[in-house]
Design a protein around this motif. Sequence first.
Motif, PDB file in Angstrom:
ATOM      1  N   ASN A   1     -32.246 -45.526   8.017  1.00  0.00           N
ATOM      2  CA  ASN A   1     -32.516 -45.259   9.424  1.00  0.00           C
ATOM      3  C   ASN A   1     -31.434 -45.892  10.291  1.00  0.00           C
ATOM      4  OD1 ASN A   1     -34.895 -43.984   8.725  1.00  0.00           O
ATOM      5  ND2 ASN A   1     -36.152 -45.790   9.072  1.00  0.00           N
ATOM      6  N   THR A   2     -31.022 -45.179  11.317  1.00  0.00           N
ATOM      7  CA  THR A   2     -30.074 -45.720  12.280  1.00  0.00           C
ATOM      8  C   THR A   2     -30.203 -44.924  13.562  1.00  0.00           C
ATOM      9  OG1 THR A   2     -27.774 -46.449  12.595  1.00  0.00           O
ATOM     10  CG2 THR A   2     -28.104 -44.274  11.602  1.00  0.00           C
ATOM     11  N   SER A   3     -29.325 -45.196  14.517  1.00  0.00           N
ATOM     12  CA  SER A   3     -29.405 -44.509  15.799  1.00  0.00           C
ATOM     13  C   SER A   3     -28.005 -44.190  16.313  1.00  0.00           C
ATOM     14  CB  SER A   3     -30.135 -45.386  16.823  1.00  0.00           C
ATOM     15  OG  SER A   3     -30.164 -44.772  18.096  1.00  0.00           O
TER      16      SER A   3
ATOM     17  N   GLU B   1     -27.515 -23.761  10.793  1.00  0.00           N
ATOM     18  CA  GLU B   1     -27.282 -23.010   9.564  1.00  0.00           C
ATOM     19  C   GLU B   1     -25.796 -22.826   9.289  1.00  0.00           C
ATOM     20  OE1 GLU B   1     -28.135 -20.985   6.045  1.00  0.00           O
ATOM     21  OE2 GLU B   1     -29.389 -22.240   7.331  1.00  0.00           O
ATOM     22  N   SER B   2     -25.006 -22.654  10.362  1.00  0.00           N
ATOM     23  CA  SER B   2     -23.569 -22.455  10.191  1.00  0.00           C
ATOM     24  C   SER B   2     -22.917 -23.651   9.511  1.00  0.00           C
ATOM     25  CB  SER B   2     -22.909 -22.200  11.541  1.00  0.00           C
ATOM     26  OG  SER B   2     -23.138 -23.287  12.428  1.00  0.00           O
ATOM     27  N   ALA B   3     -23.475 -24.845   9.709  1.00  0.00           N
ATOM     28  CA  ALA B   3     -22.909 -26.037   9.071  1.00  0.00           C
ATOM     29  C   ALA B   3     -23.099 -25.988   7.561  1.00  0.00           C
ATOM     30  CB  ALA B   3     -23.554 -27.293   9.653  1.00  0.00           C
ATOM     31  N   PHE B   4     -24.250 -25.520   7.133  1.00  0.00           N
ATOM     32  CA  PHE B   4     -24.483 -25.370   5.687  1.00  0.00           C
ATOM     33  C   PHE B   4     -23.589 -24.285   5.094  1.00  0.00           C
ATOM     34  CE2 PHE B   4     -28.830 -27.096   6.768  1.00  0.00           C
ATOM     35  CZ  PHE B   4     -28.667 -28.290   6.099  1.00  0.00           C
ATOM     36  N   LEU B   5     -23.412 -23.203   5.851  1.00  0.00           N
ATOM     37  CA  LEU B   5     -22.584 -22.105   5.356  1.00  0.00           C
ATOM     38  C   LEU B   5     -21.123 -22.512   5.209  1.00  0.00           C
ATOM     39  CD1 LEU B   5     -24.045 -19.102   7.393  1.00  0.00           C
ATOM     40  CD2 LEU B   5     -24.430 -19.648   4.983  1.00  0.00           C
ATOM     41  N   ALA B   6     -20.701 -23.534   5.956  1.00  0.00           N
ATOM     42  CA  ALA B   6     -19.314 -23.990   5.872  1.00  0.00           C
ATOM     43  C   ALA B   6     -19.028 -24.756   4.587  1.00  0.00           C
ATOM     44  CB  ALA B   6     -18.988 -24.878   7.074  1.00  0.00           C
ATOM     45  N   LEU B   7     -20.069 -25.190   3.876  1.00  0.00           N
ATOM     46  CA  LEU B   7     -19.889 -26.009   2.676  1.00  0.00           C
ATOM     47  C   LEU B   7     -19.468 -25.185   1.471  1.00  0.00           C
ATOM     48  CD1 LEU B   7     -22.986 -28.394   2.753  1.00  0.00           C
ATOM     49  CD2 LEU B   7     -20.591 -29.071   2.987  1.00  0.00           C
ATOM     50  N   ARG B   8     -18.582 -25.766   0.684  1.00  0.00           N
ATOM     51  CA  ARG B   8     -18.321 -25.227  -0.654  1.00  0.00           C
ATOM     52  C   ARG B   8     -19.534 -25.476  -1.537  1.00  0.00           C
ATOM     53  NH1 ARG B   8     -12.776 -24.484  -1.133  1.00  0.00           N
ATOM     54  NH2 ARG B   8     -11.443 -25.841   0.145  1.00  0.00           N
ATOM     55  N   ASP B   9     -19.610 -24.754  -2.646  1.00  0.00           N
ATOM     56  CA  ASP B   9     -20.632 -25.055  -3.648  1.00  0.00           C
ATOM     57  C   ASP B   9     -20.381 -26.468  -4.162  1.00  0.00           C
ATOM     58  OD1 ASP B   9     -22.731 -24.812  -5.406  1.00  0.00           O
ATOM     59  OD2 ASP B   9     -21.610 -23.655  -6.893  1.00  0.00           O
ATOM     60  N   GLY B  10     -21.394 -27.295  -4.130  1.00  0.00           N
ATOM     61  CA  GLY B  10     -21.246 -28.691  -4.514  1.00  0.00           C
ATOM     62  C   GLY B  10     -20.875 -29.590  -3.355  1.00  0.00           C
ATOM     63  N   GLY B  11     -20.602 -29.000  -2.188  1.00  0.00           N
ATOM     64  CA  GLY B  11     -20.241 -29.788  -1.017  1.00  0.00           C
ATOM     65  C   GLY B  11     -21.446 -30.510  -0.440  1.00  0.00           C
ATOM     66  N   ARG B  12     -21.172 -31.477   0.439  1.00  0.00           N
ATOM     67  CA  ARG B  12     -22.242 -32.289   1.003  1.00  0.00           C
ATOM     68  C   ARG B  12     -22.113 -32.371   2.518  1.00  0.00           C
ATOM     69  NH1 ARG B  12     -18.235 -34.388  -1.603  1.00  0.00           N
ATOM     70  NH2 ARG B  12     -17.192 -36.283  -0.880  1.00  0.00           N
ATOM     71  N   LEU B  13     -23.252 -32.432   3.152  1.00  0.00           N
ATOM     72  CA  LEU B  13     -23.337 -32.499   4.598  1.00  0.00           C
ATOM     73  C   LEU B  13     -24.063 -33.781   4.977  1.00  0.00           C
ATOM     74  CD1 LEU B  13     -24.208 -29.699   7.090  1.00  0.00           C
ATOM     75  CD2 LEU B  13     -25.495 -31.832   7.174  1.00  0.00           C
ATOM     76  N   ILE B  14     -23.495 -34.504   5.945  1.00  0.00           N
ATOM     77  CA  ILE B  14     -24.087 -35.755   6.405  1.00  0.00           C
ATOM     78  C   ILE B  14     -24.592 -35.550   7.822  1.00  0.00           C
ATOM     79  CG2 ILE B  14     -23.708 -38.217   6.790  1.00  0.00           C
ATOM     80  CD1 ILE B  14     -23.274 -37.276   3.880  1.00  0.00           C
ATOM     81  N   ALA B  15     -25.879 -35.846   8.037  1.00  0.00           N
ATOM     82  CA  ALA B  15     -26.455 -35.683   9.371  1.00  0.00           C
ATOM     83  C   ALA B  15     -27.527 -36.730   9.597  1.00  0.00           C
ATOM     84  CB  ALA B  15     -27.050 -34.283   9.523  1.00  0.00           C
TER      85      ALA B  15
ATOM     86  N   THR C   1     -37.342 -41.872  15.480  1.00  0.00           N
ATOM     87  CA  THR C   1     -36.588 -42.390  14.350  1.00  0.00           C
ATOM     88  C   THR C   1     -35.516 -41.404  13.917  1.00  0.00           C
ATOM     89  OG1 THR C   1     -38.541 -43.569  13.559  1.00  0.00           O
ATOM     90  CG2 THR C   1     -36.749 -43.268  11.986  1.00  0.00           C
ATOM     91  N   GLY C   2     -34.329 -41.930  13.644  1.00  0.00           N
ATOM     92  CA  GLY C   2     -33.258 -41.120  13.085  1.00  0.00           C
ATOM     93  C   GLY C   2     -32.999 -41.540  11.655  1.00  0.00           C
ATOM     94  N   THR C   3     -32.990 -40.587  10.741  1.00  0.00           N
ATOM     95  CA  THR C   3     -32.785 -40.885   9.326  1.00  0.00           C
ATOM     96  C   THR C   3     -31.538 -40.168   8.838  1.00  0.00           C
ATOM     97  OG1 THR C   3     -35.172 -41.041   8.988  1.00  0.00           O
ATOM     98  CG2 THR C   3     -33.808 -40.829   7.028  1.00  0.00           C
TER      99      THR C   3
END
Length: 220
Positions: free
Chosen positions: A203-205, A162-176, A183-185
């Motif tokens: 999908n990747t690993s 959750e802390s990773a989402f809270l670090a985002l600005r409005d309109g910001g994006r998170l890659i995970a 499977t990893g997506t």
Amino acid sequence: MVDFDRARAVMVDNQVRTCNVTERRLLAVLLSVPRERFVPESRRELAYIDEAIPLTEASAPRYLAAPAPFAKLVQLADIQETERVLDIGAGTGYSTAVLAGLAREVVGVEPDADLAVKARDNLQSLGIENASVVEAGLDAPIKGQGHFDVVILEGAVRNVPESAFLALRDGGRLIALVQEGLTGTAHVFVKVGKDIASRAEFNTSIPPLPVAKAPEQFVF
């Protein structure tokens, strides 16, 4: 003796470009950052192989992700020169160094004290001035919210902290890379007000990121 400059060029041409990584700025940075400096000396000659490389010998070892999946995730972030980036799981600093070549400012987060020291030393030795590494838990709460345009997790997770989402600005994006079974997506999460929208891309690993609870806070 390995010709690391040649090995780096072969990595970009034979591993990265062939995985549909075409963003010119990213390719240029990958050609310029000496990956061999960020792996243990005993594994230095393996720095450009198409595999993840162990960075520690712990029971739950940390890894430097293989070049192609790492590059695909960074390309997915679509980082602009004016943006601030949070790099969660910086390891010895390779990912932070690459991101620093694309962004205005990068902050790496690394819970392993030895790795954090190595990351800071590596960045300093390369003269990278727009990046820093903080020693803190990978899901440590951040004082203040909305600091970053982009957040990237440098390992597969089953749930994004959750802390990773809270670090985002409005309109910001998170890659995970979200692990679901075997499977990893790769996901792009976009913050819109108090909501998070997401889309799955490919999908990747990559090795898992050991996200664990941590009481400390860190400030930017």
